[in-house]
Scaffold this active site. Structure first.
Site, PDB file in Angstrom:
ATOM      1  N   GLU A 445       0.553  -4.128   0.170  1.00  8.90           N
ATOM      2  CA  GLU A 445       1.299  -3.426  -0.877  1.00  8.90           C
ATOM      3  C   GLU A 445       2.472  -4.292  -1.349  1.00  8.90           C
ATOM      4  O   GLU A 445       3.413  -4.536  -0.604  1.00  8.90           O
ATOM      5  CB  GLU A 445       1.804  -2.096  -0.316  1.00  8.90           C
ATOM      6  CG  GLU A 445       2.704  -1.328  -1.275  1.00  8.90           C
ATOM      7  CD  GLU A 445       3.431  -0.172  -0.607  1.00  8.90           C
ATOM      8  OE1 GLU A 445       4.405   0.305  -1.200  1.00  8.90           O
ATOM      9  OE2 GLU A 445       3.040   0.226   0.513  1.00  8.90           O
ATOM     10  N   ASP A 518       3.368   0.301   3.371  1.00  5.23           N
ATOM     11  CA  ASP A 518       4.632   0.685   4.000  1.00  5.23           C
ATOM     12  C   ASP A 518       4.473   1.995   4.777  1.00  5.23           C
ATOM     13  O   ASP A 518       3.624   2.830   4.463  1.00  5.23           O
ATOM     14  CB  ASP A 518       5.721   0.870   2.940  1.00  5.23           C
ATOM     15  CG  ASP A 518       6.097  -0.449   2.280  1.00  5.23           C
ATOM     16  OD1 ASP A 518       5.721  -1.500   2.831  1.00  5.23           O
ATOM     17  OD2 ASP A 518       6.741  -0.428   1.213  1.00  5.23           O
ATOM     18  N   ASP A 520       5.848   4.818   4.725  1.00  4.76           N
ATOM     19  CA  ASP A 520       6.558   5.904   4.057  1.00  4.76           C
ATOM     20  C   ASP A 520       5.560   6.711   3.244  1.00  4.76           C
ATOM     21  O   ASP A 520       4.351   6.455   3.277  1.00  4.76           O
ATOM     22  CB  ASP A 520       7.699   5.364   3.184  1.00  4.76           C
ATOM     23  CG  ASP A 520       7.212   4.377   2.116  1.00  4.76           C
ATOM     24  OD1 ASP A 520       5.982   4.258   1.926  1.00  4.76           O
ATOM     25  OD2 ASP A 520       8.060   3.717   1.482  1.00  4.76           O
ATOM     26  N   ASP A 522       5.087   6.875  -0.034  1.00  5.66           N
ATOM     27  CA  ASP A 522       4.400   6.078  -1.050  1.00  5.66           C
ATOM     28  C   ASP A 522       3.310   5.217  -0.415  1.00  5.66           C
ATOM     29  O   ASP A 522       2.224   5.051  -0.977  1.00  5.66           O
ATOM     30  CB  ASP A 522       5.394   5.191  -1.796  1.00  5.66           C
ATOM     31  CG  ASP A 522       6.206   5.981  -2.814  1.00  5.66           C
ATOM     32  OD1 ASP A 522       5.713   7.041  -3.238  1.00  5.66           O
ATOM     33  OD2 ASP A 522       7.318   5.547  -3.167  1.00  5.66           O
TER      34      ASP A 522
END
Length: 666
Positions: A445, A518, A520, A522
């Site tokens: 990402e 990541d 998180d 997102d």
């Protein structure tokens, strides 16, 4: 021979035999509810509100109808043109075989204001002293007796059958599968509109009850099965045909005499084309599933092929189809969801497990009905019909062209030699090895993470492909939109095995595909979007266990050691793990650097940290993505990522109570 095996599959088949008898009654218009109860003692009970098993004395045998049904082969109401115009049973052996394979079977029948009862031990009629199969059994000595146990309410009829499978026959681990039972009940409720089937599982601490009833019939079933958005309405193709066959019929003398009888076969089909390429087909004979097809499936495909090919030949110029371009069966079946049902008396199956229909005349009848009904649909002057049939022809032709171009591309790739320049995306940081088993592709990402990952990777066998932001949601998008999306096209191009029906697992350039996003919300969303792409267009990779998700750490704790001893670095992967670690350090009197580093993204790590925690084979953790139940996974993907917003909103509202706020990265 009769139930296929003595494990759980055979145990379930016995249950289907009893349930199907009640369903046959419902098909004939008798009874609108069936209850199936899985008792805690291992027995199972099936109740219906139909006419009830006959209790009168059968003159040829001198036995009651109940005893004839449960002890004599080929004596059911389905045999020889008896009580049913169409049924799932094969010559009435189901109840008698289940009885023979049961340690105990109890049957109660409500008829004529009375409740009759009878019990059997491994197929032999008699009486039990108490409840359950372990109680004392006494067989009838001279003549068996169907006893009246109580009065039945006026006008109430029906049957209740409870049995304990014989554990001398079935394996120790054979058990009733609730999920399979619910799936079959749902399927039957679709096939018999207006019939309610209730499943009660009393084996756990709390009883589990589920109920199924669908009034839309197989049209609703086809919509339920379809994994993609529709390009046509659900079409119904119906018709009948007659044929003659020679069958043995039981005469009053007790002899079986071959007799020529005329049969009628009813055909009812629901089908619809969708935007995807998967084919979902279910076929049934008198509501009995035939997972391996048979003559009715062959007739359906024959009629479908003949009609669609004829329509494309007629419109070849408009559709830009060349003389040498031939439509194949897979081109027509791509994106098709269909439920095919035929009803006929005494169908011939290949084996008692009824997985393949063998009646030869059904093939031509189904082919004729499909050709006639589809031709009428394509010739219709209605605006909706014209628009939908045009879309079907365009889809079939595009599938054909995609198949031909994929084959051409594959042949071209084979002819390429090592001296030619690669057409792979420039942003791919490839690895050096040609050993597919050893190679790994990290889909990363963002460009910031790519820079760190380049320094952290082992370039011998680890390749990197960055993606920018969130890729296209392919569950909602069409195939052309997916292929025109730069990120999706790059992923498919780098993996090198094609997509959709043309996907070839052997051609994949990497042994592992690792999604590195990541830690998180997102990152989780991006991972879901990527998995949707793999699930819809490169599913063999997931089925082969070659798709993984990297597990980057959430926290970095630097433990301070006294004196000249170097500090120790510990990584944790959840809030709970962090608190456990800190409590342990406090207890042992150790200190740590404040504040504890919380990683918001992969780009925050330096190369050594990323290598140690996420990329180095010696210390990393990978989560393998598995598809244990493809249909369940498909429905979840459609719910979370599909074009239908209302079911997703309902899911979010009803599931909000289960949300753990601590898991939200905010």
């Amino acid at each position: 021979m009769y139930i296929g095996s003595t494990d759980s599959r055979g145990l379930m088949h016995c249950l289907w035999e009893i349930i199907d008898n009640s369903v046959d009654e419902a098909l004939g218009g008798y009874g609108d509810r069936i209850d199936v109860v899985l008792h805690a003692d291992g027995s199972v009970e099936v109740r219906d509100r139909a006419r009830g098993i006959p209790v009168d004395i059968e003159p040829r045998t001198g036995l009651s109808g109940v005893e004839v049904v449960f002890t004599k082969l080929h004596a059911g109401g389905k045999f020889g043109g008896g009580s049913y115009a169409a049924s799932g049973g094969l010559h009435g052996v189901g109840a008698s075989v289940v009885n023979a394979l049961s340690e105990r079977l109890d049957v109660e029948v409500d008829r004529g204001g009375k409740t009759y009862a009878m019990s059997f031990h491994r197929g032999e009629p008699g009486t039990f002293d108490g409840d359950g199969p372990s109680s004392q059994f006494r067989p009838f000595e001279k003549s068996s007796e169907l006893t009246v146990v109580r009065k039945a309410p006026r006008g109430v009829t029906g049957s209740r059958i409870r049995y304990w499978a014989d554990r001398q026959i079935f394996t120790k681990d054979a058990a009733f599968d609730l999920g399979e039972l619910e799936q079959r009940a749902r399927q039957t409720a679709f096939l018999v509109p207006g019939l309610e089937i209730v499943i009660v599982d009393q084996r756990g601490e709390e009883p589990i009850e589920t109920s199924y009833r669908f009034d839309g019939g197989i049209s609703e079933f086809a919509d339920f099965l379809a994994p993609d958005a529709p390009i046509t309405d659900t079409w119904r193709l119906t018709g009948t045909g007659t044929f003659t066959e020679t069958v043995p019929v039981l005469q009053p003398t007790g002899a079986m005499v071959p007799t020529e009888v005329e049969r009628e076969c009813e055909v009812d089909i629901a089908l619809r084309w969708g935007t995807g390429y998967e084919t979902v087909a279910r076929s049934f004979v008198n509501i009995i599933s035939t997972p391996k097809g048979g003559t009715h499936q062959q007739g359906f495909e024959q009629g479908l092929m003949k009609t669609i090919r004829g329509q494309i030949e007629t419109n070849a110029r408009k559709l830009k189809v060349g003389a040498n371009e031939k439509i194949e069966k897979d081109d027509i079946l791509a994106g098709l969801s269909t439920v095919l049902t035929v009803r006929l008396p005494e169908p011939q199956f290949e084996g008692q497990t009824k997985e393949i229909l063998g009646t030869p005349a059904v093939r031509n009848i189904v082919a004729s009905v499909v050709s006639k009904e589809l031709a009428a649909k394509f010739a219709s002057s209605k605006r909706d019909d014209k628009a939908q049939t045009a879309l079907v022809l365009e889809k079939v032709v595009s599938e054909m062209k995609a198949r031909i171009s994929a084959r051409t591309h594959k042949e071209t790739q084979r002819r390429k030699n090592a001296l030619e320049s690669s057409s792979l995306p420039t942003k791919l940081a490839d690895c050096r090895t040609n050993d597919v088993e050893q190679s790994e592709l990290f889909i990363v990402e963002g460009d910031s993470a790519l820079g760190t990952a380049k320094l952290a990777r082992n370039s011998e066998y680890q390749a990197l492909l960055p993606i920018r932001g969130k890729i296209l949601n392919v569950q909602k998008a069409s195939v052309s939109d997916m292929l025109s999306n730069a990120e999706c096209a790059a992923i498919i191009q780098v993996i090198g095995a094609g997509s959709g029906r043309s996907f070839d697992l052997e051609s994949a350039r990497y042994g592992k595909i690792i999604l590195m996003s990541d830690a998180d919300v997102d990152g989780a969303h991006i991972r879901t979007l990527l998995l949707t792409l793999f699930f819809r267009y490169m599913r063999p990779l997931i089925e082969a266990g070659r798709v993984y998700a990297a597990v980057p750490p959430l926290h970095r704790v630097v433990v301070m050691n006294p004196g000249t001893k170097p500090n120790e670095t510990v990584y944790t992967y959840s809030e709970q793990e962090l608190h456990t670690l800190l409590a342990k350090l406090t207890k042992s009197g150790k200190r740590w650097q404040e504040p504890v580093q919380r990683y918001k993204g992969l780009g925050e790590m330096d190369a050594d940290q990323l290598a140690t925690t996420t990329m180095d084979r010696a210390g990393r953790t990978l989560r393998r993505v598995r598809v244990q139940h493809a249909e369940a996974a498909s429905s979840v993907f459609e719910l979370l990522m599909g074009s239908e917003v209302a079911p997703r909103r309902d899911f979010i509202v009803t599931s909000s109570e289960r949300l753990d706020r601590e898991r939200i990265d905010a």
